[in-house]
Enzyme design. Sequence first.
Site, PDB file in Angstrom:
ATOM      1  CD  GLU A  79       9.706  -9.842 -11.192  1.00  0.00           C
ATOM      2  OE1 GLU A  79       9.138  -9.568 -10.130  1.00  0.00           O
ATOM      3  OE2 GLU A  79      10.883  -9.544 -11.399  1.00  0.00           O
ATOM      4  CD  GLU A  95      17.067 -11.008 -11.697  1.00  0.00           C
ATOM      5  OE1 GLU A  95      16.562 -11.517 -10.677  1.00  0.00           O
ATOM      6  OE2 GLU A  95      16.683  -9.930 -12.185  1.00  0.00           O
ATOM      7  CE  LYS A 132      11.174  -1.441  -7.610  1.00  0.00           C
ATOM      8  NZ  LYS A 132      11.908  -2.388  -8.482  1.00  0.00           N
ATOM      9  CG  ASN A 156       2.182   0.509   3.685  1.00  0.00           C
ATOM     10  OD1 ASN A 156       1.819  -0.621   3.361  1.00  0.00           O
ATOM     11  ND2 ASN A 156       3.434   0.926   3.559  1.00  0.00           N
ATOM     12  N   GLY A 157       0.596  -1.495   5.943  1.00  0.00           N
ATOM     13  CA  GLY A 157       1.180  -2.449   6.877  1.00  0.00           C
ATOM     14  C   GLY A 157       0.190  -3.578   7.140  1.00  0.00           C
ATOM     15  CG  HIS A 181      21.612 -34.966 -10.115  1.00  0.00           C
ATOM     16  ND1 HIS A 181      22.215 -36.187  -9.910  1.00  0.00           N
ATOM     17  CD2 HIS A 181      22.604 -34.118 -10.490  1.00  0.00           C
ATOM     18  CE1 HIS A 181      23.512 -36.084 -10.108  1.00  0.00           C
ATOM     19  NE2 HIS A 181      23.781 -34.840 -10.465  1.00  0.00           N
ATOM     20  CB  CYS A 210      -0.871   0.037   1.248  1.00  0.00           C
ATOM     21  SG  CYS A 210      -1.823  -1.449   1.478  1.00  0.00           S
ATOM     22  CE  LYS A 217      13.442  -8.686 -13.048  1.00  0.00           C
ATOM     23  NZ  LYS A 217      14.176  -9.006 -11.849  1.00  0.00           N
ATOM     24  NE  ARG A 234       4.336   2.146  -1.376  1.00  0.00           N
ATOM     25  CZ  ARG A 234       5.343   2.189  -0.498  1.00  0.00           C
ATOM     26  NH1 ARG A 234       6.413   2.895  -0.795  1.00  0.00           N
ATOM     27  NH2 ARG A 234       5.285   1.561   0.644  1.00  0.00           N
ATOM     28  CD1 TRP A 239      -0.052  -5.395  -4.133  1.00  0.00           C
ATOM     29  CD2 TRP A 239       0.246  -6.305  -2.115  1.00  0.00           C
ATOM     30  NE1 TRP A 239       0.536  -6.617  -4.315  1.00  0.00           N
ATOM     31  CE2 TRP A 239       0.719  -7.206  -3.103  1.00  0.00           C
ATOM     32  CE3 TRP A 239       0.337  -6.670  -0.778  1.00  0.00           C
ATOM     33  CZ2 TRP A 239       1.273  -8.436  -2.781  1.00  0.00           C
ATOM     34  CZ3 TRP A 239       0.888  -7.897  -0.458  1.00  0.00           C
ATOM     35  CH2 TRP A 239       1.340  -8.777  -1.455  1.00  0.00           C
TER      36      TRP A 239
HETATM   37  C1  AGP Z   1      12.465  -8.471  -8.431  1.00  0.00           C
HETATM   38  O1  AGP Z   1      12.234  -8.214  -9.801  1.00  0.00           O
HETATM   39  C2  AGP Z   1      11.209  -8.395  -7.604  1.00  0.00           C
HETATM   40  N1  AGP Z   1      10.500  -7.219  -7.812  1.00  0.00           N
HETATM   41  C3  AGP Z   1      11.441  -8.722  -6.142  1.00  0.00           C
HETATM   42  O2  AGP Z   1      11.947 -10.029  -6.088  1.00  0.00           O
HETATM   43  C4  AGP Z   1      12.416  -7.822  -5.360  1.00  0.00           C
HETATM   44  O3  AGP Z   1      13.736  -8.002  -5.841  1.00  0.00           O
HETATM   45  C5  AGP Z   1      12.378  -8.238  -3.887  1.00  0.00           C
HETATM   46  O4  AGP Z   1      11.079  -8.011  -3.405  1.00  0.00           O
HETATM   47  C6  AGP Z   1      13.395  -7.495  -3.003  1.00  0.00           C
HETATM   48  O5  AGP Z   1      13.080  -6.131  -2.991  1.00  0.00           O
HETATM   49  P1  AGP Z   1      14.170  -5.097  -2.385  1.00  0.00           P
HETATM   50  O6  AGP Z   1      15.383  -5.208  -3.256  1.00  0.00           O
HETATM   51  O7  AGP Z   1      13.505  -3.769  -2.435  1.00  0.00           O
HETATM   52  O8  AGP Z   1      14.470  -5.555  -0.972  1.00  0.00           O
END
Ligand code: AGP
Length: 606
Positions: free
Chosen positions: A485, A478, A601, A98-99, A501, A2, A482, A27, A74
């Site tokens: 997501e 990674e 985010k 937010n929280g 394996h 949020c 990418k 966010r 969110w």
């Molecule tokens: C990565 O593309 C994602 N958005 C997510 O995994 C992100 O890297 C993770 O939430 C960590 O966020 P931060 O680097 O702000 O701690």
Amino acid sequence: MCGIIGISSNQPVSSDLINSLSKLEYRGYDSAGLAVFSDGNIIERKTQGKLNNLIQRLKNDPIDGHVGIGHTRWATHGIPSEKNAHPHSSSLVSVVHNGIIENAEEIKKDIKSDYNFLSDTDSEVITALLTQNLNKENDYYKAVSLTVQRLEGSYALAIMFKDLKDTIIGAKKGSPLVVGRGEKGSFVGSDTIALSSVATEVCYLEDGDIVIVDNHNIKIFDQQEKSVNRDYVNFSISQDDTSKGTFNHFMEKEIHEQPRSVGDTLRQFIDYDNSIISNPDLKINWQKVNKVHLIACGTAYYSCMIAKYFFEQQSKVPSECDMASEFRYRDPIISKDTLYVFVSQSGETADTLAALNYCNKHNAETLSIVNVVNSSIARESKHIIYTKAGPEIGVASTKAFTAQVITLLSLSIICGSSKDLISNNQNQIMCKSMLTSPKIIEEAIQRSYALKDAAKELIGSKGVMYLGRGTAFPLALEGALKFKEISYIHAEGYPAGEMKHGPLALIEKGLPVVCIVPSGPLFHKTISNIQEVIARGGKILMITDDSSLQSESENIWKIFRLPDVDPILETLIYTIPIQMLAYYTAVELGNDVDQPRNLAKSVTVE
Ligand code: AGP
């Protein structure tokens, strides 16, 4: 997560609330709302879905007033819906949060008879408690103080009491809350980006703070209810930083910013007089560091996995990595001679912050590598290094990742040099190499445009495998992250040597397999693993370099070549095509590239 905003202004507030909410969209959210003081009442407007729905609602049914609060939600407790959107209001008070309130159900049970809950959210218990405490205490500050003392979990609040004209009260614990001031008035917000169009100075609240904001002044009280002054810093985020410019998406823009962001980040480690990698401002006694323990989430965790190789290769220091969400639940042994490194773009990730706090409780030596200045993780760390990537708006992290990688490489060289394992001459050679990284990244970006066609052929795949060995293994993870997501297509990263394996069973005719295979000591081993995949019909996209011996063959779907680079720069360069492949696929699918479904985010909940 949020985002919240509160504005006490000398001008009509609705458009500024909407403008701030638009800057909080990055966010991630699924509904939005606001409330404004108007003619002695608090008027609400809330809508499900994107901010445009709220904008339209306001156009049809405007609200006049100079003070208001706003929220992008969110969903955690309660589905995305208008009734679950914030603000949550009673006849006396309106709140945005937010929280997560972990004892919400317990509070609800205690006050259910006194309060008619309208939503399924945890946040509404805050409104109920404030209403109850104001009726009891008839004192606004006391009502807030008693309320937050009852809450367990995390909160950043902006509160308007119906009879406390022109005033917003903020409170913070575990979720970030920034206070700002500018020509138009005074403000509270989840981050500096939310305040970027109204504030010229900001300060950062601490856990337990309560702030009383009206257009003319700001009063802050700490956990002991003492009036305190928090340092204000001048502040400006250029409009360029929070706009897409000529790009179609923030992610596309941020991929293209990497030559600059890597260069800017690297600059803080260059001793230009001696042409070496160094950072005298970082007061870490590397001689005493006998182990490095890296902790993060998501993409930041993969930069930690790469750093494990850097530290062990450059400084012979044993290193290990932990996902922050797992770290403290295994009761880790905290040792004095270990440097605990926390990596985070936002500096607000709850799991990473909790792991840092665990280490702080054990008096550990902590270093954080963070992109957002003065963020919670930065402020809780003994040592801090800021990546200079600039605001990263796209949920899928790109430029922050390469900035983390160049930072961790620099630190490993500094550590090795401090331990006399890297001579001055060796340092100079690596420094010279690293200074070429912006140019080589630019070349990799230009070449990656060719992946647009390959992306089209991934649409409709059952899934995509990413394989690599050595530091190409974290890159495979990674790349898969990418891809999944933002395309919503399943993807999995795996060590190439591990396929036999078990996961080899997944390979069937036409299954796309992205193989990250730089020339070098692991090249032939990885090629053997790829042959195992080819033999079972896998559709290979090989990412390699100009001097790689691999030739085009009918068994390999595509070979994508990068410029030859110094091995220490490989992870920086090989990241680019895997970012672009994911980006092109998501665009081809018409997905919301910058705000992919279900994601946020800055993950400020555990
Ligand atoms: C990565 O593309 C994602 N958005 C997510 O995994 C992100 O890297 C993770 O939430 C960590 O966020 P931060 O680097 O702000 O701690």
